[in-house]
Write an enzyme that holds these catalytic residues in place. Structure first.
Site, mmCIF file in Angstrom:
data_model
loop_
_atom_site.group_PDB
_atom_site.id
_atom_site.type_symbol
_atom_site.label_atom_id
_atom_site.label_comp_id
_atom_site.label_asym_id
_atom_site.label_seq_id
_atom_site.Cartn_x
_atom_site.Cartn_y
_atom_site.Cartn_z
ATOM 1 C CD GLN A 167 34.382 46.945 40.051
ATOM 2 O OE1 GLN A 167 35.058 46.247 40.374
ATOM 3 N NE2 GLN A 167 32.929 46.096 40.029
ATOM 4 N N GLY A 225 21.772 64.208 44.220
ATOM 5 C CA GLY A 225 20.215 64.186 44.155
ATOM 6 C C GLY A 225 19.711 62.927 43.824
ATOM 7 C CE LYS A 236 28.816 42.393 30.955
ATOM 8 N NZ LYS A 236 28.407 43.127 29.999
ATOM 9 C CG ASP A 252 32.316 41.588 43.022
ATOM 10 O OD1 ASP A 252 30.909 41.538 42.840
ATOM 11 O OD2 ASP A 252 33.186 41.999 42.405
ATOM 12 C CG ASP A 298 28.617 39.077 41.403
ATOM 13 O OD1 ASP A 298 28.980 40.133 40.855
ATOM 14 O OD2 ASP A 298 29.797 38.654 42.103
ATOM 15 C CE LYS A 299 32.470 38.239 39.504
ATOM 16 N NZ LYS A 299 32.154 39.244 40.626
ATOM 17 C CE1 TYR A 358 33.307 44.690 32.346
ATOM 18 C CE2 TYR A 358 35.355 44.557 33.479
ATOM 19 C CZ TYR A 358 34.057 44.158 33.463
ATOM 20 O OH TYR A 358 33.978 43.018 34.115
ATOM 21 C CG ASP A 390 32.211 45.299 43.327
ATOM 22 O OD1 ASP A 390 32.899 45.766 44.282
ATOM 23 O OD2 ASP A 390 32.820 44.690 42.363
#
Ligand code: 13P
Ligand code: 13P
Ligand code: MG
Ligand code: MG
Length: 382
Positions: free
Chosen positions: A93, A102, A230, A51, A130-131, A227, A13
């Site tokens: 992100q 590497g 995910k 995303d 996703d999510k 955070y 993402d």
């Protein structure tokens, strides 16, 4: 047997459009532009789920190849520049490092790679979600490769009847263990039933030792120590002739299961199987989505994709996901909609704890003080 080909699925993402819901088409164009100039690849396919940009690459350089990983990294860096220009949400992100070093593992992007000796016909399915998080594949992989109620081939196909071997990773302590199905399934379920910690990394055909499935098991928040979204995992599965048939590989998703992720990566919700055009998680940033693209490998060429969940046969599963989503949403900030405390460690939880530290009154200490005072009182009176 045919030539050895590696399928690398590498995802990241690098900026959401809008919020965390989708990827801007300019980023996909940029990715295609960078990859089409590369002499390393036999073929590639660029897509997105929510995303996350997914690069599906075929080549002859094997797994964990530095040049391939560098190419993926450079592609994501180029896409990040576009994301920054468009001021997309969370540009860059998942790129946790400033520079490539590497191997792309541990730098943020998710990776699933398998090297196969192409069979006479080599159907594969690439699942992209996703999510949610890597453990989201535990339930469907178990059903595909160990549950005869899902995969009748385990009972009636002599080429599958002996079962499969599962490599399970402990994502917290960085360990692995091999389980043999069917004989070890009860032991294995103790672990893979806890998908936040134990994730199925690879599955092998028991008779031939050949690779059958592989997933990405990177945990972004564990790498970053905070955070950062995910891990939105990917998974590659081989189908037919000794492996589950295509329909057996897709069948687990007809019975949606609950996964961790959704809003702020902190909620439990149903994993909704969708076609690409519906892979845009919007309601409460979800519910979590999974897409399945089918390809026939032909000397490394990716013949496809077929958008396998773009099928009315999965309408009922989607409807059920919406019902489950309604129910779970009613719970708001309460568990089990909100994830268990252990999973909240990298959110505001430690900060709130620290702030309120002095407002917590230690009841055991209070009781001990009272008991002591009582004792002293009695002593004084006698
Ligand atoms: P295979 O032996 O080719 O996997 O046949 C099984 C099948 O196609 C059932 O749908
Ligand atoms: P992603 O992990 O897909 O970026 O989503 C993050 C998030 O916070 C969604 O609410
Ligand atoms: Mg995002
Ligand atoms: Mg995502």
């Amino acid at each position: 047997m045919g030539r050895k080909v590696t399928v690398s699925v590498i995802k990241a993402d690098v900026g959401g459009y809008v919020g965390h819901s989708s990827v801007h088409p300019e980023l996909l164009e940029k990715a295609r532009g960078v990859l089409s100039g590369s002499p390393l690849l036999i073929d590639f396919h660029v897509t997105h789920v929510g995303d996350d940009i997914n690069l599906i690459l075929t080549h002859e350089l094997g797994r964990n190849n530095g040049e391939i990983h560098q190419l993926a990294w450079d592609t994501f860096v180029a896409c990040t520049e576009v994301a920054k220009k468009l001021k997309l949400y969370g540009a860059g992100q998942d790129l946790l490092a400033d520079a490539f070093s590497g191997n792309i593992k541990g730098l943020g992007p998710g990776v699933a790679e398998m090297e196969v000796e192409e069979r006479e016909s080599e159907p594969i399915v690439i699942f992209m979600a996703d999510k949610t998080e890597p453990g989201a594949w535990n339930y469907p992989l178990y059903k595909m490769f160990a549950d005869p109620f899902n995969t009748i081939g385990l009972v009636i196909d002599p080429k599958m009847h002996n079962g499969f071997v599962f490599e399970v990773r402990d994502l917290i302590e960085d360990k692995k263990i091999m389980f043999h199905a069917p004989e070890d399934i009860y032991d294995m379920l103790v672990f893979i039933g806890a998908p936040g910690r134990y994730a199925i990394k690879r599955i092998f055909h028991k008779d031939t030792g050949q690779i059958a499935a592989v997933s990405s098991t990177q945990r972004l928040n564990l790498m970053a120590g905070r955070y950062v979204g995910k891990d939105d995992p990917v998974c590659i599965v081989r189908c037919q002739s000794g492996y589950p048939a295509l329909g057996e590989v897709l069948e687990p998703f007809a019975h949606p299961h609950l996964v961790s992720g959704w809003m702020r990566g902190s909620h439990s919700g149903p994993l909704m199987p969708v076609g690409l055009r519906q892979a845009t998680p919007t309601r409460f940033d979800g519910p979590p989505r999974v897409v399945a693209l089918g390809f026939q490998l032909a000397n490394g060429r990716l013949v496809g994709p077929q958008d396998l969940f773009d099928d009315p046969a999965f309408d009922r599963a989607r409807n059920l996901c919406n019902l489950i989503a309604d129910y779970m949403r009613h719970l708001g900030p309460f568990e089990p909609h909100r994830l268990h405390l252990d999973e909240m460690e990298y959110t505001t939880m430690p900060m709130v704890m620290k702030k309120l530290k002095d407002r917590f009154i230690d009841l055991r200490m209070l009781k001990a003080q009272k008991a002591k005072a009582e004792q002293e009182k009695q002593k004084a009176e006698s």
